[in-house]
Design a protein around this motif. Structure first.
Motif, PDB file in Angstrom:
ATOM      1  N   SER A 315       0.828  -1.209   0.000  1.00  0.00           N
ATOM      2  CA  SER A 315       0.000   0.000   0.000  1.00  0.00           C
ATOM      3  C   SER A 315       0.862   1.259   0.000  1.00  0.00           C
ATOM      4  O   SER A 315       0.622   2.189  -0.776  1.00  0.00           O
ATOM      5  CB  SER A 315      -0.921  -0.001   1.224  1.00  0.00           C
ATOM      6  N   LEU A 316       1.881   1.301   0.859  1.00  0.00           N
ATOM      7  CA  LEU A 316       2.732   2.486   0.958  1.00  0.00           C
ATOM      8  C   LEU A 316       3.470   2.765  -0.350  1.00  0.00           C
ATOM      9  O   LEU A 316       3.705   3.922  -0.711  1.00  0.00           O
ATOM     10  CB  LEU A 316       3.738   2.310   2.094  1.00  0.00           C
ATOM     11  N   ALA A 317       3.858   1.703  -1.046  1.00  0.00           N
ATOM     12  CA  ALA A 317       4.695   1.867  -2.244  1.00  0.00           C
ATOM     13  C   ALA A 317       3.920   2.371  -3.459  1.00  0.00           C
ATOM     14  O   ALA A 317       4.538   2.800  -4.441  1.00  0.00           O
ATOM     15  CB  ALA A 317       5.376   0.543  -2.580  1.00  0.00           C
ATOM     16  N   LEU A 318       2.591   2.330  -3.411  1.00  0.00           N
ATOM     17  CA  LEU A 318       1.803   2.847  -4.532  1.00  0.00           C
ATOM     18  C   LEU A 318       1.917   4.368  -4.571  1.00  0.00           C
ATOM     19  O   LEU A 318       1.509   5.046  -3.623  1.00  0.00           O
ATOM     20  CB  LEU A 318       0.330   2.456  -4.383  1.00  0.00           C
ATOM     21  N   ASN A 319       2.450   4.893  -5.644  1.00  0.00           N
ATOM     22  CA  ASN A 319       2.580   6.348  -5.767  1.00  0.00           C
ATOM     23  C   ASN A 319       1.259   6.911  -6.304  1.00  0.00           C
ATOM     24  O   ASN A 319       1.037   7.016  -7.503  1.00  0.00           O
ATOM     25  CB  ASN A 319       3.738   6.718  -6.693  1.00  0.00           C
ATOM     26  N   ARG A 320       0.385   7.260  -5.370  1.00  0.00           N
ATOM     27  CA  ARG A 320      -0.952   7.705  -5.733  1.00  0.00           C
ATOM     28  C   ARG A 320      -0.942   9.038  -6.472  1.00  0.00           C
ATOM     29  O   ARG A 320      -1.831   9.310  -7.281  1.00  0.00           O
ATOM     30  CB  ARG A 320      -1.821   7.775  -4.477  1.00  0.00           C
ATOM     31  N   ASP A 321       0.044   9.883  -6.185  1.00  0.00           N
ATOM     32  CA  ASP A 321       0.119  11.166  -6.884  1.00  0.00           C
ATOM     33  C   ASP A 321       0.377  10.964  -8.373  1.00  0.00           C
ATOM     34  O   ASP A 321      -0.214  11.641  -9.220  1.00  0.00           O
ATOM     35  CB  ASP A 321       1.224  12.042  -6.277  1.00  0.00           C
ATOM     36  N   SER A 357       5.661  11.716   3.094  1.00  0.00           N
ATOM     37  CA  SER A 357       5.944  11.966   1.680  1.00  0.00           C
ATOM     38  C   SER A 357       6.076  10.625   0.968  1.00  0.00           C
ATOM     39  O   SER A 357       6.265   9.587   1.611  1.00  0.00           O
ATOM     40  CB  SER A 357       7.243  12.756   1.537  1.00  0.00           C
ATOM     41  N   GLN A 358       6.006  10.635  -0.359  1.00  0.00           N
ATOM     42  CA  GLN A 358       6.134   9.377  -1.080  1.00  0.00           C
ATOM     43  C   GLN A 358       7.510   8.766  -0.879  1.00  0.00           C
ATOM     44  O   GLN A 358       7.648   7.538  -0.763  1.00  0.00           O
ATOM     45  CB  GLN A 358       5.854   9.562  -2.572  1.00  0.00           C
ATOM     46  N   THR A 362       7.937   4.988   0.513  1.00  0.00           N
ATOM     47  CA  THR A 362       8.671   3.939  -0.197  1.00  0.00           C
ATOM     48  C   THR A 362       9.775   3.361   0.679  1.00  0.00           C
ATOM     49  O   THR A 362       9.981   2.135   0.705  1.00  0.00           O
ATOM     50  CB  THR A 362       9.262   4.499  -1.504  1.00  0.00           C
ATOM     51  N   ALA A 363      10.481   4.211   1.419  1.00  0.00           N
ATOM     52  CA  ALA A 363      11.538   3.733   2.331  1.00  0.00           C
ATOM     53  C   ALA A 363      10.938   2.842   3.418  1.00  0.00           C
ATOM     54  O   ALA A 363      11.497   1.792   3.761  1.00  0.00           O
ATOM     55  CB  ALA A 363      12.269   4.922   2.950  1.00  0.00           C
ATOM     56  N   ARG A 364       9.794   3.268   3.940  1.00  0.00           N
ATOM     57  CA  ARG A 364       9.115   2.473   4.978  1.00  0.00           C
ATOM     58  C   ARG A 364       8.652   1.138   4.408  1.00  0.00           C
ATOM     59  O   ARG A 364       8.738   0.098   5.079  1.00  0.00           O
ATOM     60  CB  ARG A 364       7.922   3.273   5.507  1.00  0.00           C
ATOM     61  N   ALA A 365       8.205   1.136   3.172  1.00  0.00           N
ATOM     62  CA  ALA A 365       7.755  -0.100   2.525  1.00  0.00           C
ATOM     63  C   ALA A 365       8.903  -1.103   2.418  1.00  0.00           C
ATOM     64  O   ALA A 365       8.731  -2.298   2.693  1.00  0.00           O
ATOM     65  CB  ALA A 365       7.185   0.205   1.142  1.00  0.00           C
TER      66      ALA A 365
END
Length: 533
Positions: A315-321, A357-358, A362-365
């Protein structure tokens, strides 16, 4: 009992049909009153008890009519019910029905509603929307759906042919809002008992709506014609309504530009160009639907998705922007909650998705996947299933690209809508594209989806969540309960919420009466009319 009307609009409606079609001064009507709209997929069922699709609901609202309708802003206005009373304890609603008729000339009675609602909750009907009568809090609905009580025990009865009484288990502020939903529409008992499953076929279907079914070629087209026996037929201007199925959105746009369609969804990424070229035709308005990738957490689902760290990482890695700004480009918004941002009274909680932030997401993912034992050397292997549509394909490819650097190998699987939904209902998928559109303008229409006994195709289950949703049915203030429910979804991640819809369409400027201020985008063919060229 206190005499009530649904809204001030209903008071006006009782005096004169102010909600009927009224062309503006100076408008000239076309001689040919037709409306042709686009359908992405075949309509699975024209049975109000068995329909589950938005497109099916659009058609059913013309073939049938419930107790209430919605106006152009989403306010409740009279349908078959001219007025209603509410008991002082807010548990009993008494509806007073107008003199309406079925398309075969028979009167529409309170008994037709009783039969229809009992049929929905009867396990033998196998209605996928039986839960809807439960969330309306109709007495004994849950017990009947579970097979513990007979359908005759449902809290609905006909006092006489024109008086219908519904009893609730608890005061339910949104109850009246549910009464424009097709699941609550009356159906003709004698026709169903005579024809069986064939009762929805052209030539056999009997409805009480403003239109009748002229033809239905499954997966090709459906045609409705004006019903002269409808109670407000004098104020219905549209004569013929036709839905045309085109699985390729780009082909559908070409057919719109050729004059074959009056309304079509704008393909992903094309709204900015079309708005500039056709400012009077390209529209984007908020639409109460949320797009998600649902994880299969049943015993049939992949082992990797049982780990919440994997689900959260995806979920976190999806760049929704990038998805909304670069791919869709139609006024959609990134989804950090399941509930659509425009739902009345909804407050979005602060979550990782909403605050990081994205780059941080991504780092957290990557951290989460590493903790779970996955990465490029030990990749997660999953299949992402979606139904046929160019936009769904583009988003699936984008998700595949966002997830690949984390060490997630995604196989894409494109299937037709009926196959897609059947597989979801049977938990025959890993991750599946899905969207939910609100059935009424209140957050529970989204949040009830994830109850253990809700629609919940991925079979996620959480006892605290279930209790919150149960408690919300009797709470004076639902806001903290809904906020906590969304927080649990953010913690447990039963699905990756992708974006909140906007209704992004090309609409023939000669077609008038389509709503632009109703976040549910509920439209009625009886409200439409066509202007002369």
């Amino acid at each position: 009992m206190t005499k009530l009307f649904a809204t001030t609009a209903l008071v006006a409606a009782l005096a004169l049909p102010a909600y009927a079609v009224q062309p503006a001064e100076g408008e000239t009507l076309a001689e040919n009153q037709t409306y042709t709209f686009w359908l992405l997929d075949a309509i699975k069922s024209l049975d109000p008890a068995k329909n589950t699709d938005v497109e099916g609901s659009d058609v059913l609202r013309s073939l049938f009519e419930g107790l209430m309708n919605e106006d152009a802003r989403g306010a409740m206005i009279p349908g078959v019910a001219e007025s209603y009373d509410i008991s002082d304890d807010k548990l009993t609603y008494t509806f007073h029905l107008r003199d309406a008729k079925w398309s075969n000339g028979d009167p529409v009675t309170a008994g037709d509603f009783v039969y229809a609602w009992r049929r929905v909750v009867n396990p033998e009907t196998a209605s996928e929307y039986a839960w809807f009568i439960e969330l309306m809090n109709v007495v004994n609905a849950t017990e009947i759906v579970k097979g513990e009580l007979a359908p005759e025990e449902l809290g609905i009865k006909a006092i006489d042919d024109r008086t219908l009484e519904v009893t609730l288990t608890t005061p339910t502020p949104y109850f009246v809002k549910t009464l424009s939903h097709p699941t609550t529409f009356p159906v003709p008992q004698q026709v169903i008992e005579a024809e069986g499953d064939a009762w929805t076929q052209p030539g056999k279907l009997v409805g009480n709506g403003a239109f009748t079914l002229a033809s239905h070629n499954l997966g090709v087209d459906i045609t409705l014609t004006k019903n002269p026996g409808y109670w407000d037929a004098d104020n219905v201007l549209m004569e013929t309504v036709r839905g045309v199925t085109v699985n390729d959105n780009n082909v559908a746009l070409t057919r719109y530009q050729a004059g074959e369609l009056d309304r079509v969804q704008i393909p992903a990424g094309q709204y900015p160009r079309l708005k500039e070229e056709y400012p009077d035709e390209a529209v984007s308005i908020p639409y109460a639907c949320s797009y998600a990738y649902v994880y299969n957490l049943s015993d049939k689902g992949p082992e990797a998705l049982k780990d919440v760290r994997v689900r959260k990482a995806l979920s976190l890695a999806l760049n929704r922007d990038i998805i909304v700004n670069n791919v869709l480009q139609g006024g959609q918004k990134p989804a950090t909650t399941w509930t659509h941002w425009a739902i009345e009274g909804f407050e979005q909680p602060e979550t990782e998705l909403a605050t990081l932030s994205q780059e941080e997401k991504t780092a957290r993912a990557k951290e989460l996947l590493t903790e779970a034992g996955y990465g490029p050397d030990n990749p997660v292997e999953v299949t992402l299933q979606y139904n046929t549509d160019e936009s769904h394909k583009k988003l699936a490819i984008a998700a595949q690209q966002f997830w690949k650097p984390l060490g997630v190998n995604v196989t894409l699987n494109n299937v037709e809508w009926k196959v897609h939904t059947d597989r979801m209902q049977n938990q025959d998928f890993d991750i599946a594209r899905y969207a939910w559109c609100g059935d009424y303008n209140e957050a529970s229409t989204f949040l009830d989806w994830f109850r253990t006994d809700g629609y919940n195709s991925g079979k996620w289950s959480n006892a605290e969540y279930d209790k919150l949703m149960a408690d919300s049915k009797t709470a004076d203030d639902t806001t903290p309960l809904y906020t906590r429910a969304e927080e649990i979804l953010a913690e447990e991640v039963p699905a990756a919420f992708v974006y909140h819809y906007a209704k992004v369409d090309m609409i023939n400027p000669h077609i008038k009466g389509l709503p632009t201020e109703n976040v549910l985008n509920t439209w009625y063919a009886k409200d439409l009319y066509r202007l002369a060229d």
